[in-house]
Design a protein around this motif. Sequence first.
Motif, PDB file in Angstrom:
ATOM      1  N   PRO A  47       0.834  -1.208   0.000  1.00  0.00           N
ATOM      2  CA  PRO A  47       0.000   0.000   0.000  1.00  0.00           C
ATOM      3  C   PRO A  47       0.870   1.260   0.000  1.00  0.00           C
ATOM      4  O   PRO A  47       1.896   1.318   0.688  1.00  0.00           O
ATOM      5  CB  PRO A  47      -0.787  -0.121   1.316  1.00  0.00           C
ATOM      6  CG  PRO A  47      -0.753  -1.582   1.644  1.00  0.00           C
ATOM      7  CD  PRO A  47       0.576  -2.064   1.167  1.00  0.00           C
ATOM      8  N   TYR A  48       0.442   2.257  -0.789  1.00  0.00           N
ATOM      9  CA  TYR A  48       1.180   3.524  -0.894  1.00  0.00           C
ATOM     10  C   TYR A  48       0.155   4.647  -0.957  1.00  0.00           C
ATOM     11  O   TYR A  48      -0.273   5.068  -2.020  1.00  0.00           O
ATOM     12  CB  TYR A  48       2.064   3.502  -2.139  1.00  0.00           C
ATOM     13  CG  TYR A  48       2.847   4.776  -2.401  1.00  0.00           C
ATOM     14  CD1 TYR A  48       3.616   5.371  -1.412  1.00  0.00           C
ATOM     15  CD2 TYR A  48       2.818   5.375  -3.661  1.00  0.00           C
ATOM     16  CE1 TYR A  48       4.332   6.529  -1.659  1.00  0.00           C
ATOM     17  CE2 TYR A  48       3.541   6.532  -3.920  1.00  0.00           C
ATOM     18  CZ  TYR A  48       4.291   7.107  -2.917  1.00  0.00           C
ATOM     19  OH  TYR A  48       5.017   8.265  -3.173  1.00  0.00           O
ATOM     20  N   LEU A  88       9.177  -0.397   1.006  1.00  0.00           N
ATOM     21  CA  LEU A  88       8.836   1.023   0.880  1.00  0.00           C
ATOM     22  C   LEU A  88       9.106   1.735   2.191  1.00  0.00           C
ATOM     23  O   LEU A  88       8.657   1.302   3.258  1.00  0.00           O
ATOM     24  CB  LEU A  88       7.356   1.173   0.518  1.00  0.00           C
ATOM     25  CG  LEU A  88       6.808   2.595   0.454  1.00  0.00           C
ATOM     26  CD1 LEU A  88       7.413   3.362  -0.727  1.00  0.00           C
ATOM     27  CD2 LEU A  88       5.286   2.574   0.354  1.00  0.00           C
ATOM     28  N   THR A  89       9.847   2.844   2.131  1.00  0.00           N
ATOM     29  CA  THR A  89      10.045   3.739   3.265  1.00  0.00           C
ATOM     30  C   THR A  89       9.772   5.157   2.776  1.00  0.00           C
ATOM     31  O   THR A  89      10.513   5.679   1.940  1.00  0.00           O
ATOM     32  CB  THR A  89      11.473   3.648   3.828  1.00  0.00           C
ATOM     33  OG1 THR A  89      11.748   2.305   4.236  1.00  0.00           O
ATOM     34  CG2 THR A  89      11.643   4.576   5.027  1.00  0.00           C
ATOM     35  N   GLY A  90       8.700   5.759   3.270  1.00  0.00           N
ATOM     36  CA  GLY A  90       8.334   7.082   2.787  1.00  0.00           C
ATOM     37  C   GLY A  90       7.996   7.036   1.315  1.00  0.00           C
ATOM     38  O   GLY A  90       7.083   6.331   0.888  1.00  0.00           O
ATOM     39  N   ASP A  91       8.752   7.781   0.501  1.00  0.00           N
ATOM     40  CA  ASP A  91       8.572   7.791  -0.948  1.00  0.00           C
ATOM     41  C   ASP A  91       9.705   7.064  -1.659  1.00  0.00           C
ATOM     42  O   ASP A  91       9.978   7.331  -2.827  1.00  0.00           O
ATOM     43  CB  ASP A  91       8.495   9.245  -1.465  1.00  0.00           C
ATOM     44  CG  ASP A  91       7.274   9.981  -0.934  1.00  0.00           C
ATOM     45  OD1 ASP A  91       6.173   9.404  -0.975  1.00  0.00           O
ATOM     46  OD2 ASP A  91       7.430  11.125  -0.467  1.00  0.00           O
ATOM     47  N   ASP A 106      13.304   6.424  -6.287  1.00  0.00           N
ATOM     48  CA  ASP A 106      12.624   7.588  -5.721  1.00  0.00           C
ATOM     49  C   ASP A 106      11.293   7.769  -6.430  1.00  0.00           C
ATOM     50  O   ASP A 106      11.252   8.061  -7.632  1.00  0.00           O
ATOM     51  CB  ASP A 106      13.495   8.837  -5.866  1.00  0.00           C
ATOM     52  CG  ASP A 106      12.935  10.021  -5.104  1.00  0.00           C
ATOM     53  OD1 ASP A 106      11.744  10.335  -5.278  1.00  0.00           O
ATOM     54  OD2 ASP A 106      13.691  10.646  -4.333  1.00  0.00           O
ATOM     55  N   LEU A 107      10.176   7.594  -5.706  1.00  0.00           N
ATOM     56  CA  LEU A 107       8.856   7.657  -6.318  1.00  0.00           C
ATOM     57  C   LEU A 107       8.454   9.069  -6.722  1.00  0.00           C
ATOM     58  O   LEU A 107       7.600   9.239  -7.590  1.00  0.00           O
ATOM     59  CB  LEU A 107       7.818   7.085  -5.348  1.00  0.00           C
ATOM     60  CG  LEU A 107       7.822   5.560  -5.214  1.00  0.00           C
ATOM     61  CD1 LEU A 107       7.207   5.130  -3.892  1.00  0.00           C
ATOM     62  CD2 LEU A 107       7.084   4.927  -6.375  1.00  0.00           C
ATOM     63  N   LEU A 126      15.757   0.597   4.610  1.00  0.00           N
ATOM     64  CA  LEU A 126      16.136   1.963   4.984  1.00  0.00           C
ATOM     65  C   LEU A 126      15.600   2.289   6.371  1.00  0.00           C
ATOM     66  O   LEU A 126      14.442   2.020   6.674  1.00  0.00           O
ATOM     67  CB  LEU A 126      15.543   2.974   3.998  1.00  0.00           C
ATOM     68  CG  LEU A 126      16.239   3.251   2.675  1.00  0.00           C
ATOM     69  CD1 LEU A 126      15.416   4.259   1.888  1.00  0.00           C
ATOM     70  CD2 LEU A 126      17.658   3.767   2.862  1.00  0.00           C
ATOM     71  N   THR A 127      16.455   2.895   7.194  1.00  0.00           N
ATOM     72  CA  THR A 127      15.975   3.427   8.468  1.00  0.00           C
ATOM     73  C   THR A 127      15.890   4.956   8.441  1.00  0.00           C
ATOM     74  O   THR A 127      15.316   5.556   9.333  1.00  0.00           O
ATOM     75  CB  THR A 127      16.890   2.994   9.625  1.00  0.00           C
ATOM     76  OG1 THR A 127      18.225   3.433   9.373  1.00  0.00           O
ATOM     77  CG2 THR A 127      16.882   1.466   9.759  1.00  0.00           C
ATOM     78  N   SER A 128      16.474   5.558   7.421  1.00  0.00           N
ATOM     79  CA  SER A 128      16.332   6.989   7.152  1.00  0.00           C
ATOM     80  C   SER A 128      16.718   7.196   5.696  1.00  0.00           C
ATOM     81  O   SER A 128      17.080   6.245   5.005  1.00  0.00           O
ATOM     82  CB  SER A 128      17.225   7.830   8.074  1.00  0.00           C
ATOM     83  OG  SER A 128      18.576   7.740   7.666  1.00  0.00           O
TER      84      SER A 128
END
Length: 303
Positions: A47-48, A88-91, A106-107, A126-128
């Motif tokens: 989901p995004y 997925l992490t953020g975008d 990068d979305l 990714l953690t950041s």
Amino acid sequence: MYDHINDIASVGEDFYFLTPRALFLSSYDNGNVTRKATNHGHTNLIPYGERVILWSRDTRKAVQLLDVATGALTTLFTPQGALQQLRLTGDTLISVEGTATVNRYDLTQRKLETLYTGAGLQDALLTSKSDLYVAKSNATSPAVPLLYVNCDTKETVPIQALKGNISYALAYDGEKNASMLYGITIAGGANNSLRTSVFSLNLKTRAVSSYMPTNEEDNDAFSYLAYPTLFTNLGKNQVRAYNLSSKREFTYKRSASLPIKVARNTTRLVVLNHDGSISWYNPTLSGVLADWYLTTEGQWFEF
């Protein structure tokens, strides 16, 4: 009569269910099934926001973005190697392609770049924006099961504190517990035996702890973090939950088929079984509420 459910994910108080032909939305409490979109053979979903990212494990099938409202599909990128993992992490999407490459997509900018190449890769998370952790085999250089990669400088740092032959199934919740990373590791035991367990890594101190050990090699378990609870099928037969705050373990009774994935919202836990069925639970109780198949007509059948 029945459709095989390939993947599940929580979305608000409902859940997505992905079959080879369609994406459905449903929940245990109302039992209604809504067909949201056609699926052209993808095996996995993420989901995004109001959209869904579709991808297919162990293939080079294009990763696509589905607009659930319109059914429109946009191709994001085509993996250069068989896609093993997509997160997925953020975008930002992180892909593990083959067992040798970690890429970042990068979305927002629609930009794909390689972050790390090596061998024996299992997972990456990714953690950041700048901090990437790569799970791998210690049989490849560097000889550790986990390493850190700075996404800006591409500097690689072996995590020496984590011992083991291999690590995989990383889990992280930056919103609720940003200092801890979790995963599964396989390590040697007494008399040349193998031991599989959940590990935690403190990202600030690099301290490592171990939970839920099993005296066997389990190289295909999942981990799912709904903090403070970490869910896994380590041991292969049942879903196990470990409360990271109270340090207490809880085991759910299983249905006839082996569990391969879980998803949770505030009131329900749903387990995807190996035979394509699902099992519903109250997250605080061990007993199965119901076992359901999805029929080819898009309706639930309880067995």
